[in-house]
Enzyme design. Structure first.
Site, mmCIF file in Angstrom:
data_model
loop_
_atom_site.group_PDB
_atom_site.id
_atom_site.type_symbol
_atom_site.label_atom_id
_atom_site.label_comp_id
_atom_site.label_asym_id
_atom_site.label_seq_id
_atom_site.Cartn_x
_atom_site.Cartn_y
_atom_site.Cartn_z
ATOM 1 C CE LYS A 172 -1.771 1.881 3.387
ATOM 2 N NZ LYS A 172 -2.690 2.323 4.898
ATOM 3 C CG ASP A 189 -7.462 3.090 2.636
ATOM 4 O OD1 ASP A 189 -8.537 2.869 1.931
ATOM 5 O OD2 ASP A 189 -7.462 4.366 3.274
#
Length: 213
Positions: free
Chosen positions: A124, A142
């Protein structure tokens, strides 16, 4: 799990997002690629606002890996101790700074594999940096994007990698650059976990509302 929305619907959804916010921006303060890496690494299990408060003075003093090494771990902790998991995050920031100095000439690499090899930098974080700094159409999934993707049908998937792939595979390419920012901001401020604000949602008519009472 909701079904994947068809192409024509996805186009209309992202046209709505684009009309409401033509140039969505990430909310983490940074001055260059290095401070962006640090900010994103610090943001795990913390709010962007909380990270920005902690890094305001830090980034006034530090803008390169060598400056972080010169600052030292104890001084870094003093700056970021209001952030969750700050001791472990401080260790990772110091380690990644050392690697950047020793192996990359003090520069932040711009490949996902190289970024993910840095301590405290996962997929991420790498995707955020590649998107925000180098303008690559990467999708940093997320909890907000995972929720919006599954709830709406924009990008359903059983895990974050599946949602990331669903975004990359299905969202029209001309919207890919800003897709993750539109989705994260939508999840943060409109399509909230417990009480989604459907009354102000610009894409409500297309949403599958999976899991919404």
């Amino acid at each position: 799990m909701s079904k994947q929305l068809p192409y024509a619907t996805l186009r209309r959804i992202f046209e709505r997002f684009q009309e409401s916010e033509p140039e969505p921006k990430g909310e983490l303060d940074h001055t260059n690629a290095y401070t962006l890496v640090v900010a994103v690494a610090l943001s795990a299990q913390a709010t962007d606002k909380g990270v920005n408060r902690a890094t305001r003075d830090l980034f006034a003093k530090v803008s390169t890996p060598q400056e972080m090494l010169d600052l030292g771990e104890d001084a870094l902790i003093e700056h970021i101790k209001t952030i969750g998991l700050y001791r472990n995050k401080a260790k990772n920031v110091m380690k990644l700074s050392r690697i950047l100095v020793d192996e990359y000439g003090g520069e932040v690499p711009n490949s996902r594999a190289a970024l993910e090899s840095l301590p405290g930098v996962g997929r991420k974080t790498a995707n955020v940096v590649l998107n925000m700094w180098w303008g690559m159409p990467t999708q940093a999934v997320d909890t907000h994007i995972f929720r919006v993707g599954n709830r709406s049908g924009i990008a359903p998937g059983k895990d974050v990698v599946a949602v990331e792939r669903a975004i990359e595979d299905n969202i029209p390419a001309d919207f890919a650059q800003h897709a993750h920012h539109w989705l994260i901001l939508h999840g943060r401020y409109v399509c909230k976990a417990r009480k989604p604000n459907c009354g102000v949602c610009v894409i409500e008519e297309y949403c599958q509302k999976d899991g919404v009472e």
